[in-house]
Design a protein around this motif. Structure first.
Motif, PDB file in Angstrom:
ATOM      1  N   ARG A 259      85.759  20.215  37.742  1.00  0.00           N
ATOM      2  CA  ARG A 259      87.006  20.768  37.216  1.00  0.00           C
ATOM      3  C   ARG A 259      88.197  20.351  38.084  1.00  0.00           C
ATOM      4  N   GLU A 260      87.998  20.352  39.400  1.00  0.00           N
ATOM      5  CA  GLU A 260      89.088  19.949  40.290  1.00  0.00           C
ATOM      6  C   GLU A 260      89.483  18.495  40.053  1.00  0.00           C
ATOM      7  N   GLU A 261      88.484  17.649  39.848  1.00  0.00           N
ATOM      8  CA  GLU A 261      88.770  16.241  39.599  1.00  0.00           C
ATOM      9  C   GLU A 261      89.560  16.068  38.299  1.00  0.00           C
ATOM     10  N   LEU A 263      91.419  18.377  36.809  1.00  0.00           N
ATOM     11  CA  LEU A 263      92.745  18.981  36.954  1.00  0.00           C
ATOM     12  C   LEU A 263      93.673  18.095  37.764  1.00  0.00           C
ATOM     13  N   ALA A 264      93.120  17.425  38.788  1.00  0.00           N
ATOM     14  CA  ALA A 264      93.949  16.516  39.578  1.00  0.00           C
ATOM     15  C   ALA A 264      94.458  15.363  38.716  1.00  0.00           C
ATOM     16  N   LEU A 301      98.844  23.611  36.469  1.00  0.00           N
ATOM     17  CA  LEU A 301      97.766  22.671  36.777  1.00  0.00           C
ATOM     18  C   LEU A 301      97.534  22.569  38.279  1.00  0.00           C
ATOM     19  N   ARG A 302      98.622  22.508  39.057  1.00  0.00           N
ATOM     20  CA  ARG A 302      98.482  22.436  40.513  1.00  0.00           C
ATOM     21  C   ARG A 302      97.842  23.703  41.078  1.00  0.00           C
ATOM     22  N   HIS A 304      95.801  25.770  39.458  1.00  0.00           N
ATOM     23  CA  HIS A 304      94.390  25.770  39.058  1.00  0.00           C
ATOM     24  C   HIS A 304      93.590  24.774  39.903  1.00  0.00           C
ATOM     25  N   GLU A 305      94.213  23.650  40.235  1.00  0.00           N
ATOM     26  CA  GLU A 305      93.529  22.673  41.086  1.00  0.00           C
ATOM     27  C   GLU A 305      93.232  23.274  42.458  1.00  0.00           C
ATOM     28  N   GLN A 306      94.210  23.984  43.025  1.00  0.00           N
ATOM     29  CA  GLN A 306      93.987  24.649  44.304  1.00  0.00           C
ATOM     30  C   GLN A 306      92.877  25.695  44.192  1.00  0.00           C
ATOM     31  N   THR A 308      90.269  25.800  42.217  1.00  0.00           N
ATOM     32  CA  THR A 308      88.927  25.220  42.155  1.00  0.00           C
ATOM     33  C   THR A 308      88.464  24.760  43.533  1.00  0.00           C
ATOM     34  N   ARG A 309      89.387  24.280  44.358  1.00  0.00           N
ATOM     35  CA  ARG A 309      89.023  23.884  45.726  1.00  0.00           C
ATOM     36  C   ARG A 309      88.500  25.076  46.511  1.00  0.00           C
TER      37      ARG A 309
END
Length: 337
Positions: A259-261, A263-264, A301-302, A304-306, A308-309
């Motif tokens: 998911r992180e990939e 979202l990035a 999006l940013r 959500h990316e954080q 998932t990390r």
């Protein structure tokens, strides 16, 4: 007449005592495992607080950056509005968008305060203790080979020791029907009024056989069998639950990484979209609403990316906690120097 008796008894066969000793030893092992499990829970809870604090800090930084950009745009729009070059509705639209983000920031501040009180509770303090904001490294991957190790952690060890203790208690109850054999050595002395003592020794065995106890031992045996069955089911349940949880945590780590990939990549594409909308807005071919919507989407999006990390990091910590390998040194190794 004066009489004196000196007697020494030595147990030769006492099976219930031997089994009871084994049950006590397994009971001590279970208590140690429960203590280790409690320590893992405390370390995991503290680590989770610091991870969540880092996530809130990063999301707050993203919000602050976007709010500052909106404040600059609001100043420009107010200047243009006073000269009649943009309608007042544009100013109101930016203000509404900024106030929405500020409300979200207030919610993040509340969550940060909540973490401070939770940390104070774990530390036994009566005042809030604000957690530090560490910069965590990337969470190591959780391999499939780690599932078996995680399934023999402190919780399973405690369940296994409890089962062994129940078995030993059951054996002790069974052997309570066996005779008790003690050896003895006795010296008897006797004298009359002239104090002319004479002594004699006697050696032998004492055998005690329970003939009738009114069903007491039978009731204890049935209770011991029930305890063994309950401990067996508990052990199986704990092992199944830990295996299931470790596999779910591995799946959680893998899905969060995927998911992180995605979202990035989506954030990079959205940045291009925001740049294009901004150019069209400057040329008068796009509305302010379109630009604000595109920027808000990029911000989400940013964030959500954080998230998932940090979700991968929490999954790794939870998996390590089940295995009983969580320690302050391990948590420190996950923090960037």
């Amino acid at each position: 007449i004066y009489t004196g008796v000196l007697r020494l008894d030595v147990p030769i066969l006492n099976l219930p005592s031997l089994s009871g000793l084994s049950a006590s030893r397994y009971g001590v092992d279970a208590q140690r495992a429960h203590q280790a499990e409690a320590e893992q829970r405390i370390i995991g809870a503290v680590a989770e607080i610091f991870v969540q604090s880092g996530q809130i800090h990063d999301n707050t930084a993203l919000l602050d950056g976007h709010i500052r950009a909106l404040e600059r745009r609001l100043v420009e729009l107010r200047t243009l509005s006073r000269s009649g070059r943009v309608p007042p509705s544009s100013v109101s639209e930016v203000e509404a968008n900024m106030q929405s983000l500020q409300a979200e920031r207030v919610q993040l501040q509340y969550r940060q305060d909540e973490l401070a009180f939770r940390l104070a509770s774990l530390l036994g303090q009566d005042r809030a203790v604000a957690p530090a904001v560490p910069d965590f490294r990337e969470a190591p991957p959780i391999g499939t080979s780690a599932d078996q190790n995680a399934a023999v952690g402190p919780a399973w060890q405690a369940a296994e020791a409890q089962y062994r203790a129940a078995e030993a208690s059951h054996t002790a109850t069974q052997t309570s029907f066996a005779p008790h054999i003690n050896g003895f050595a006795s010296q008897s002395t006797r004298s009359g009024s002239d104090l002319d003592f004479t002594a004699e020794w006697s050696l032998g065995l004492t055998v005690t056989v329970p003939l009738f106890t009114g069903g007491e031992r039978l009731a204890r045996l049935n209770a011991a069998e029930a305890d063994v069955e309950a401990a067996r089911h508990n052990r199986a349940s704990v092992r199944t639950a830990e295996l299931t949880e470790t596999r779910l945590l591995r799946q959680r780590w893998d899905r969060a990484a995927q998911r992180e990939e995605l979202l990035a990549a989506a954030a990079v594409n959205q940045e291009r979209s925001v740049s294009a909308v901004e150019n069209r807005f400057t040329e008068g071919r796009a509305s302010l609403s379109d630009l604000l919507t595109a920027e808000t989407t990029l911000l989400e999006l940013r964030m959500h990316e954080q998230s998932t990390r940090y979700d991968r990091l929490l999954a790794y910590i939870a998996h390590t906690q089940i295995a009983g390998d969580l320690s302050p040194a391990l948590i420190t190794s996950l923090i960037e120097e």
